[in-house]
Enzyme design. Structure first.
Site, PDB file in Angstrom:
ATOM      1  N   HIS A 239      26.353  57.155 130.863  1.00 52.10           N
ATOM      2  CA  HIS A 239      27.665  57.544 130.903  1.00 52.10           C
ATOM      3  C   HIS A 239      28.042  58.345 132.110  1.00 52.10           C
ATOM      4  O   HIS A 239      27.245  58.777 132.686  1.00 52.10           O
ATOM      5  CB  HIS A 239      27.844  58.293 129.497  1.00 52.10           C
ATOM      6  CG  HIS A 239      27.296  57.825 128.215  1.00 52.10           C
ATOM      7  ND1 HIS A 239      28.142  57.229 127.273  1.00 52.10           N
ATOM      8  CD2 HIS A 239      26.092  57.667 127.772  1.00 52.10           C
ATOM      9  CE1 HIS A 239      27.355  56.969 126.348  1.00 52.10           C
ATOM     10  NE2 HIS A 239      26.315  56.962 126.389  1.00 52.10           N
TER      11      HIS A 239
ATOM     12  N   ASP B 157      33.013  53.909 131.597  1.00 47.15           N
ATOM     13  CA  ASP B 157      31.991  54.925 132.472  1.00 47.15           C
ATOM     14  C   ASP B 157      30.672  53.981 132.429  1.00 47.15           C
ATOM     15  O   ASP B 157      30.428  53.050 131.395  1.00 47.15           O
ATOM     16  CB  ASP B 157      31.912  56.006 131.788  1.00 47.15           C
ATOM     17  CG  ASP B 157      31.569  56.173 130.287  1.00 47.15           C
ATOM     18  OD1 ASP B 157      32.282  55.602 129.536  1.00 47.15           O
ATOM     19  OD2 ASP B 157      30.629  56.850 130.065  1.00 47.15           O
TER      20      ASP B 157
ATOM     21  N   GLU C 196      24.370  61.425 130.121  1.00 47.19           N
ATOM     22  CA  GLU C 196      25.620  61.552 130.992  1.00 47.19           C
ATOM     23  C   GLU C 196      25.529  62.076 132.321  1.00 47.19           C
ATOM     24  O   GLU C 196      24.635  62.849 132.325  1.00 47.19           O
ATOM     25  CB  GLU C 196      26.402  62.725 130.049  1.00 47.19           C
ATOM     26  CG  GLU C 196      26.854  62.304 128.805  1.00 47.19           C
ATOM     27  CD  GLU C 196      28.319  61.445 128.484  1.00 47.19           C
ATOM     28  OE1 GLU C 196      28.767  61.243 129.561  1.00 47.19           O
ATOM     29  OE2 GLU C 196      28.749  61.291 127.522  1.00 47.19           O
TER      30      GLU C 196
ATOM     31  N   HIS D 140      27.969  52.513 129.512  1.00 45.42           N
ATOM     32  CA  HIS D 140      28.686  52.500 128.521  1.00 45.42           C
ATOM     33  C   HIS D 140      29.650  51.453 128.479  1.00 45.42           C
ATOM     34  O   HIS D 140      30.039  50.905 127.395  1.00 45.42           O
ATOM     35  CB  HIS D 140      29.331  54.069 128.131  1.00 45.42           C
ATOM     36  CG  HIS D 140      29.912  54.362 127.036  1.00 45.42           C
ATOM     37  ND1 HIS D 140      30.648  55.612 126.563  1.00 45.42           N
ATOM     38  CD2 HIS D 140      29.710  53.776 125.690  1.00 45.42           C
ATOM     39  CE1 HIS D 140      30.921  55.537 125.381  1.00 45.42           C
ATOM     40  NE2 HIS D 140      30.256  54.663 124.925  1.00 45.42           N
TER      41      HIS D 140
END
Length: 188
Positions: free
Chosen positions: A35, A172, A123, A162
């Site tokens: 992500h 993303d 992330e 993602h």
């Protein structure tokens, strides 16, 4: 051998527990989702991402925060622009990062949903247009190698973004993420 509560904590990450997680329905970990996040959008640094993942985001600090402060989300890891890695959820547990999504499992040759049940979410602090840093790729490669060594079902064919599992909702990690460079570093 029975696992302990902390087996899924990467020793190289700073630990910061998120309440936005729960038990996986089984022990399968066979997908890595990458992500990208920046809070506020397009801005880097600060503690807003950590605040979001720990349910402490102050909705008065920025107009965008008022729109998202109610969300209960997390990821297993966050990799900052400088390469610092924070871990919010033990990888043996389910983080709430994928949302409504589906993925074509290359081995089962079937579409799967409920991706949080069997995935790890990482992330990267970033957005769709700003190139990610060398430090971020280095840290991402290191945590990916640790995950692949830890979970036998996880391999390079089970890594995706993602946007690939929720294409109508998410973009993303975006076009700024260099998949070829990441895989090249992973193979080095």
């Amino acid at each position: 051998m029975k696992s302990t509560a902390f087996d899924g904590q990467w020793p190289s990450a700073r630990q910061m527990a998120s309440p936005n997680c729960d038990q996986r329905p089984n022990s399968e970990v066979s997908l890595l989702l990458i992500h990208a996040i920046s809070l506020p959008p397009g801005q880097f640094s600060g503690d807003a991402i950590e605040a979001l993942f720990t349910n402490q985001l102050n909705s008065a600090e920025h107009p965008f925060f008022a729109e998202i402060a109610h969300l209960r989300v997390s990821a297993h890891f966050l990799i900052r622009r400088d390469g610092e890695c924070l871990q919010f959820v033990d990888t043996d547990h389910r983080a709430w990062h994928a949302g409504r999504s589906c993925w074509l499992d290359p081995y089962q040759k079937a579409w799967r949903t409920a991706l949080n049940d069997f995935s790890v979410g990482i992330e990267l602090e970033g957005d769709d247009v700003t190139p990610f840093t060398k430090a971020q790729y280095q840290r991402l490669v290191a945590v990916t190698q640790w995950l692949i060594a830890r979970y036998p079902q996880l391999d390079k064919s089970r890594i995706t973004g993602h946007a690939h599992v929720a294409p109508l909702r998410k973009t993303d990690p975006g076009p700024a993420f260099d998949w070829a460079y990441y895989y090249q570093q992973l193979d080095a």
